[in-house]
Design an enzyme around this catalytic site. Sequence first.
Site, PDB file in Angstrom:
ATOM      1  N   LYS A 171     -13.166  13.515  -9.551  1.00 47.72           N
ATOM      2  CA  LYS A 171     -12.572  12.359  -8.881  1.00 47.72           C
ATOM      3  C   LYS A 171     -13.688  11.557  -8.218  1.00 47.72           C
ATOM      4  O   LYS A 171     -14.602  12.132  -7.604  1.00 47.72           O
ATOM      5  CB  LYS A 171     -11.560  12.847  -7.845  1.00 47.72           C
ATOM      6  CG  LYS A 171     -10.742  11.768  -7.155  1.00 47.72           C
ATOM      7  CD  LYS A 171      -9.717  12.424  -6.234  1.00 47.72           C
ATOM      8  CE  LYS A 171      -8.826  11.413  -5.535  1.00 47.72           C
ATOM      9  NZ  LYS A 171      -7.794  12.077  -4.701  1.00 47.72           N
ATOM     10  N   SER A 190      -3.153  10.639  -5.407  1.00 49.67           N
ATOM     11  CA  SER A 190      -4.266   9.727  -5.652  1.00 49.67           C
ATOM     12  C   SER A 190      -5.206  10.197  -6.762  1.00 49.67           C
ATOM     13  O   SER A 190      -6.026   9.435  -7.256  1.00 49.67           O
ATOM     14  CB  SER A 190      -5.074   9.530  -4.361  1.00 49.67           C
ATOM     15  OG  SER A 190      -5.672  10.737  -3.919  1.00 49.67           O
ATOM     16  N   SER A 222      -1.840  14.954  -3.610  1.00 52.68           N
ATOM     17  CA  SER A 222      -2.608  14.117  -4.530  1.00 52.68           C
ATOM     18  C   SER A 222      -3.217  14.848  -5.716  1.00 52.68           C
ATOM     19  O   SER A 222      -3.735  14.197  -6.621  1.00 52.68           O
ATOM     20  CB  SER A 222      -3.720  13.388  -3.766  1.00 52.68           C
ATOM     21  OG  SER A 222      -3.174  12.403  -2.930  1.00 52.68           O
TER      22      SER A 222
END
Length: 509
Positions: free
Chosen positions: A83, A158, A182
């Site tokens: 990420k 996310s 997330s």
Amino acid sequence: MGEEELDGFHALARDVLSRVERFQQLVGPLVPRPSVVAGPRNAGRPPLPGEDPCNAVLRWVDVRADEAERTSDLLAGKRVALKDLIAVAGVPMTVGSRVMQNSTPQSDAVLTERVLRAGGRIVAMTNLEALAFSGGGETSSFGPIRNPFDLGRTASGSSGGSASVLFHPHVDIAFGTDQGGSIRLPASWCGVLGLKPTFSLVPYTGLASLDRTFDHVGPLTRTASDMAIAMAAVSGAHPSDPRQAAPVPELPFVEAVRTAGDDLRGLRIGILTEGTRFPDDGHEGRTETLAAVERVWERFAELGAELVEISVPEHEVAGSIMFAALLEGVAATVYGNGEGYHFSGRYAPEQREAFGKGVAAYGDEMPGSFKAVAAIGEYLRDRYFGAIYATAQSSIPALRTAYDQALAQVDVIAMPTASHYAHRVDPTADDFAKALRGWTMLDNTPLHNATGHPALSIPAAEADGLPVGAMLVGAHFSDHRLIAIAETYERRFGWLPQPAPVHGSEITL
């Protein structure tokens, strides 16, 4: 400050600032050198048209460790995506927002170091919600993250890019972060496994933060065996992370999966009553999600597990408690230039400076939803003097105790991960509509960020051709047992939907 105080103030300020200047002149030799794993580093490039239909990748990279730097072969041959808020020295990091467009870390995150030392090859930095604050998959400055099973729907967030990138043939394992769901929500919507580990089990040093009491980082994978090796590679104590004040045990991830049985006889699963009470708002997929997860419970029973209904009334108020705390926590992190204060551990001065300069130069480009949350957090602090945050944090031990008591009666607690399946991309939605859409699926996930219990979403169901995740929650530091349960289930039933789509092709930099 009154007129009569100004002369004294100026004298004191001159003295104090001269001391700061002297500190800046003398501190250099004491500051640790950047921590960088030696090896070839290609900072790469953004995807070319057609390479990434899911918009899961912000940057293709190629980062490896020299042979002398490797300490194990756990991830040998594995291509890993991170990420884009996990620091990789020399690779630009955006945190999903143009605010951070001029940011390039000087040090590797501890997780990055461990991936490389275990033989992993980092090949991609993945798309995410802007500044990692939403669950809808639509707020990134670089466009919505698409769902691999229906490109007209989102991957959630996310860590949406870390879930949808697993359907690209160039990636084997991905890592995301989880402050309210997330990791697990994108895993549920994209049909992969996603683990929010026990709080503190995986060091968070070198990652962008929302609130240090809720931050978690963990893997997303297509198989339980890959999840086991990923956790074996990155978990464990590290002196740089103040979250690890309590002893962090070494857990036998690989052994747990290797010795997982072919059935689940003797396992007692508590089906959480409060985990199925979704809002009656007509949102697409709520009814279908519940029906799909009911079939998962039936399969657990086929494997020999004992299913019992349990109730944890505190579960229904946990989301509100978590949200109240996170508003002020996020605002405080913004004021702390993306890193905050008051912890003893490794800081990233260059990232703080990049965040502060980015907000000053490009703050108007932050999503309106994030600006609103920061403003509301500031309002709560000024109106209630921090009492809302303090009250929320003071309530969390009672939530933790309630779950601990339930887990004394059962081995794991089960519930749907997301409270509906993937929603459609809405190109007409403004920032504030996206914010409201970004937490319609959050009913079951935030509590475990507050209590710190490990929670694993498994891709065991489908509805209307879309993935539906089932979530298993265990006692603290029982992460390996959750993965072993997933291994037994996967061996017998496989994952859904099948067949999985493939998006993109092998990448050459």
